[in-house]
Write a protein that holds these residues in place. Sequence first.
Motif, PDB file in Angstrom:
ATOM      1  N   ALA A 425       0.827  -1.210   0.000  1.00 14.99           N
ATOM      2  CA  ALA A 425       0.000   0.000   0.000  1.00 14.99           C
ATOM      3  C   ALA A 425       0.861   1.259   0.000  1.00 14.99           C
ATOM      4  N   ARG A 426       1.959   1.259   0.762  1.00 11.24           N
ATOM      5  CA  ARG A 426       2.803   2.454   0.838  1.00 11.24           C
ATOM      6  C   ARG A 426       3.535   2.699  -0.474  1.00 11.24           C
ATOM      7  N   VAL A 427       4.124   1.667  -1.059  1.00 10.43           N
ATOM      8  CA  VAL A 427       4.867   1.866  -2.311  1.00 10.43           C
ATOM      9  C   VAL A 427       3.924   2.272  -3.428  1.00 10.43           C
ATOM     10  N   HIS A 428       2.737   1.652  -3.473  1.00 16.17           N
ATOM     11  CA  HIS A 428       1.788   1.988  -4.536  1.00 16.17           C
ATOM     12  C   HIS A 428       1.253   3.410  -4.392  1.00 16.17           C
ATOM     13  N   SER A 429       1.386   4.004  -3.199  1.00 11.07           N
ATOM     14  CA  SER A 429       0.874   5.361  -3.006  1.00 11.07           C
ATOM     15  C   SER A 429       1.876   6.437  -3.417  1.00 11.07           C
ATOM     16  N   TRP A 430       3.090   6.053  -3.843  1.00  8.03           N
ATOM     17  CA  TRP A 430       4.063   7.058  -4.281  1.00  8.03           C
ATOM     18  C   TRP A 430       3.472   7.866  -5.435  1.00  8.03           C
ATOM     19  N   PRO A 431       3.623   9.184  -5.456  1.00 10.76           N
ATOM     20  CA  PRO A 431       3.007  10.006  -6.520  1.00 10.76           C
ATOM     21  C   PRO A 431       3.611   9.751  -7.897  1.00 10.76           C
ATOM     22  N   GLN A 432       4.846   9.227  -7.999  1.00  9.43           N
ATOM     23  CA  GLN A 432       5.475   8.997  -9.303  1.00  9.43           C
ATOM     24  C   GLN A 432       4.657   8.039 -10.175  1.00  9.43           C
ATOM     25  N   TRP A 433       3.964   7.072  -9.519  1.00 13.94           N
ATOM     26  CA  TRP A 433       3.216   6.108 -10.329  1.00 13.94           C
ATOM     27  C   TRP A 433       2.021   6.760 -11.012  1.00 13.94           C
ATOM     28  N   ALA A 434       1.349   7.668 -10.314  1.00 14.78           N
ATOM     29  CA  ALA A 434       0.213   8.347 -10.943  1.00 14.78           C
ATOM     30  C   ALA A 434       0.665   9.166 -12.147  1.00 14.78           C
ATOM     31  N   ILE A 435       1.837   9.807 -12.020  1.00 12.67           N
ATOM     32  CA  ILE A 435       2.352  10.603 -13.145  1.00 12.67           C
ATOM     33  C   ILE A 435       2.695   9.695 -14.320  1.00 12.67           C
ATOM     34  N   LEU A 436       3.359   8.561 -14.035  1.00 16.04           N
ATOM     35  CA  LEU A 436       3.764   7.653 -15.107  1.00 16.04           C
ATOM     36  C   LEU A 436       2.556   7.053 -15.821  1.00 16.04           C
ATOM     37  N   PHE A 437       1.581   6.574 -15.055  1.00 21.21           N
ATOM     38  CA  PHE A 437       0.433   5.939 -15.718  1.00 21.21           C
ATOM     39  C   PHE A 437      -0.438   6.966 -16.442  1.00 21.21           C
ATOM     40  N   ALA A 438      -0.393   8.242 -15.997  1.00 25.32           N
ATOM     41  CA  ALA A 438      -1.127   9.278 -16.726  1.00 25.32           C
ATOM     42  C   ALA A 438      -0.478   9.567 -18.068  1.00 25.32           C
ATOM     43  N   ALA A 439       0.811   9.245 -18.160  1.00 20.99           N
ATOM     44  CA  ALA A 439       1.537   9.505 -19.408  1.00 20.99           C
ATOM     45  C   ALA A 439       1.485   8.335 -20.382  1.00 20.99           C
ATOM     46  N   VAL A 440       0.731   7.292 -20.039  1.00 14.15           N
ATOM     47  CA  VAL A 440       0.659   6.121 -20.912  1.00 14.15           C
ATOM     48  C   VAL A 440      -0.412   6.339 -21.976  1.00 14.15           C
ATOM     49  N   THR A 441       0.005   6.162 -23.215  1.00 15.97           N
ATOM     50  CA  THR A 441      -0.910   6.186 -24.356  1.00 15.97           C
ATOM     51  C   THR A 441      -0.576   4.995 -25.237  1.00 15.97           C
ATOM     52  N   ASP A 442      -1.608   4.243 -25.585  1.00 14.40           N
ATOM     53  CA  ASP A 442      -1.397   3.023 -26.388  1.00 14.40           C
ATOM     54  C   ASP A 442      -0.344   2.124 -25.737  1.00 14.40           C
ATOM     55  N   GLU A 443      -0.426   1.989 -24.404  1.00 12.88           N
ATOM     56  CA  GLU A 443       0.424   1.103 -23.609  1.00 12.88           C
ATOM     57  C   GLU A 443       1.878   1.560 -23.543  1.00 12.88           C
ATOM     58  N   LEU A 444       2.165   2.781 -24.007  1.00  6.70           N
ATOM     59  CA  LEU A 444       3.536   3.285 -23.988  1.00  6.70           C
ATOM     60  C   LEU A 444       3.596   4.587 -23.196  1.00  6.70           C
ATOM     61  N   VAL A 445       4.709   4.772 -22.444  1.00  7.37           N
ATOM     62  CA  VAL A 445       4.965   6.039 -21.773  1.00  7.37           C
ATOM     63  C   VAL A 445       5.513   6.996 -22.829  1.00  7.37           C
ATOM     64  N   GLN A 446       4.783   8.086 -23.100  1.00  4.32           N
ATOM     65  CA  GLN A 446       5.216   9.016 -24.136  1.00  4.32           C
ATOM     66  C   GLN A 446       4.693  10.416 -23.820  1.00  4.32           C
ATOM     67  N   PRO A 447       5.384  11.456 -24.397  1.00  3.68           N
ATOM     68  CA  PRO A 447       4.946  12.837 -24.133  1.00  3.68           C
ATOM     69  C   PRO A 447       3.506  13.041 -24.574  1.00  3.68           C
ATOM     70  N   GLY A 448       2.825  13.899 -23.892  1.00  2.00           N
ATOM     71  CA  GLY A 448       1.449  14.197 -24.237  1.00  2.00           C
ATOM     72  C   GLY A 448       0.926  15.293 -23.349  1.00  2.00           C
ATOM     73  N   ASP A 449      -0.417  15.366 -23.253  1.00  2.00           N
ATOM     74  CA  ASP A 449      -1.016  16.424 -22.451  1.00  2.00           C
ATOM     75  C   ASP A 449      -0.621  16.314 -20.984  1.00  2.00           C
ATOM     76  N   GLY A 450      -0.457  15.122 -20.524  1.00  5.80           N
ATOM     77  CA  GLY A 450      -0.101  14.956 -19.128  1.00  5.80           C
ATOM     78  C   GLY A 450       1.242  15.547 -18.787  1.00  5.80           C
ATOM     79  N   PHE A 451       2.119  15.773 -19.763  1.00  8.49           N
ATOM     80  CA  PHE A 451       3.457  16.291 -19.505  1.00  8.49           C
ATOM     81  C   PHE A 451       3.473  17.809 -19.346  1.00  8.49           C
ATOM     82  N   GLU A 452       2.337  18.455 -19.689  1.00  6.34           N
ATOM     83  CA  GLU A 452       2.321  19.909 -19.599  1.00  6.34           C
ATOM     84  C   GLU A 452       2.411  20.365 -18.147  1.00  6.34           C
ATOM     85  N   ARG A 453       1.886  19.543 -17.216  1.00  2.00           N
ATOM     86  CA  ARG A 453       1.924  19.924 -15.809  1.00  2.00           C
ATOM     87  C   ARG A 453       3.134  19.320 -15.091  1.00  2.00           C
TER      88      ARG A 453
END
Length: 668
Positions: A425-453
């Motif tokens: 529960a503690r490791v999964h709550s790290w904020p880095q994971w939310a940022i990474l999964f928000a940047a996933v498009t078509d199963e790939l981590v790539q630049p997009g709208d999520g990178f603007e913030r």
Amino acid sequence: MRSRERAERLLAAVTEALPGGPHADSARSAAALVVRAAEAPISVALLAEGTGDHVVSHHLWQPLLGGDAPALTPQRSTLGYVTVARLRAVAGERAAVRAVSVSFLDRAEIAGCRAGILHLLDDGLAPAADWAQALACARRLWPGADAECRAALTELVALHRAEVFAEHLLGVEAVPARLDAVHQATMPFRVGGAAGGVSPFPDTTASGPYAPGTELAQNVLHRIFPAVRRVTVEVDVPRSRWPLGDEPLELVDLPVLSPRLRTGRADRLIERELRAASAAVLLPGPRHDAERVVQAYPHTTVLAGPDSAALRDGPLAPARADDLLDAVLGAGRDAGRAARAARAHAAHLDLRRVLRETVAALDEASPAAPPPPPPAEERLRDLVGRIGAELTALIDDVGRGVAGPDARLAAGMTPQDAVTQRVVARVHSWPQWAILFAAVTDELVQPGDGFEREQPPVRPDEFEARFRATLRELPSVIGEVVDATVAAWRLRRSARLGSLKAELLDGVEPVRERLVREGSDAVLATLRRAVQLDWLPTTGPADGAPAVDADAARQAFPLAPDRLLPWHDPQGHGRHQVTVMRLRRELVEAVRRLVVEGLAVEQARRVDGIRHALRELRAALPRTDAEIRALAGTDPAAEPDPPQVVARRMEDLLDEDDQWPRTDEEGR
């Protein structure tokens, strides 16, 4: 009831006059048998002849008990068993079931039932044959057996299965159950069916036995029912119909005398109950089986009941039910009272025999022989010894219960699983994971709208900072889990101390004021602590579990500090979301390894602390004769009477008992 009063009066005087020891124990045991015989309920048996699997008494209960009484036995059954209706008269107008319980045969009784079935089969096998021989006989006889023989063979196999699954229930009395579960467990079933059908061998249904405390649900009862001795149904009946007063009355419905149900085991149950019954209501049939069975018990008063064939067609007529009720309350109850008085008187005579043997033994004792300690001293010494044994068991068990294979939290989870759950529960709550999964498009981590913030992290130092922060939380995680483990162990073990605590409250607490005056209250406080575990801390020391040192944290961190994370290259193969999930699993596992290591250290430390506290408490228990005498209130300066003086005193008590007025039954 007069025999009980005599026994209680005599025992009270003997307890005062007789020192402790085996003589006093024998007198108490003999007096308890008198009281038990005097308080035994009047027992009236119901013995019916039947055919097939119809339970004759099914239609008898409502007209006999009155007030829309429920049927206490099922309409049909393939298993003969005993139902005891324990009646209590109440002011209401309707009969109602108050409670249901089941009592079980012990191993010796099951062996007797097995012998009865083997005798019925008459295959030349000795009744003393063991289970291996009995089951081999059953397999040999099955192919050529007729329907009645197959019923006996089926019950033999079922009895073996019941003994295996009811191992923890054998000989146990009054296990709560539901009446509907009992009826469903005895519903008709066919083993083998038509000739050449499926045989009952081998029995590989499931592994046994059932664990202690298993609820007697229908499926459990169905498997262990052949090991049932009797089903007791406590029934409230209208006082207007059953004027019982405070006198207990039991109607004992015996297994139906049907060729299909008389498999040897049922005959043993009938024999046992008829030996104790004072009267029997016969529900006869064309074969006259009931009359023949009851002839073997000449002491039993026979009451004529309705024909069993009439009961199969429907409820008993009201007038006939009233006649039967009058017979039970009249001749049946009179016979029960006489039998009860005779048994109580016989038990009282046995009590007097025990006391006269005690007088003879005291006369033969040496006048210089040290007398046994008073009963109060003996009881306290025994209580302290059992408390010490329980503390030793606690010392031995705490390692298994807090840090070993039996360690569990209240919800049943192991400490290792509990810390793992918290780490995930503690490791999964790290904020880095939310940022990474928000940047996933078509199963790939790539630049997009999520990178603007916020851009996904590409260097491991951000994860390392979170990793170290999580490691700093591990001592509190470990402490929380170990605290819960200790609390659960303490709760489990406290149940075993309940009887000792009750004995201490009954035997020592009433003299607490005297102990305080005499300065012995510290001993009492020690005994109190020994029979309750709430003084054991469920939380660890203030410094808590040791923190993870910097070197161990650096070595455990799974990422190379000088390499960018796999998804840093927009064209690389490490941008797939599976890479993110794999990295998260590696970080979880790294933290989990460290927390499990810290958990083991803290568990060992906590176990050592509890053992030390329990050993100190055990060493502080009163051991010396002076301490035990102080607790019991015995005057150490008092000179005990010689055995011969005690013997004369007991003879005087027996002479006084001879003057006690007797009833007609006792005079006979």
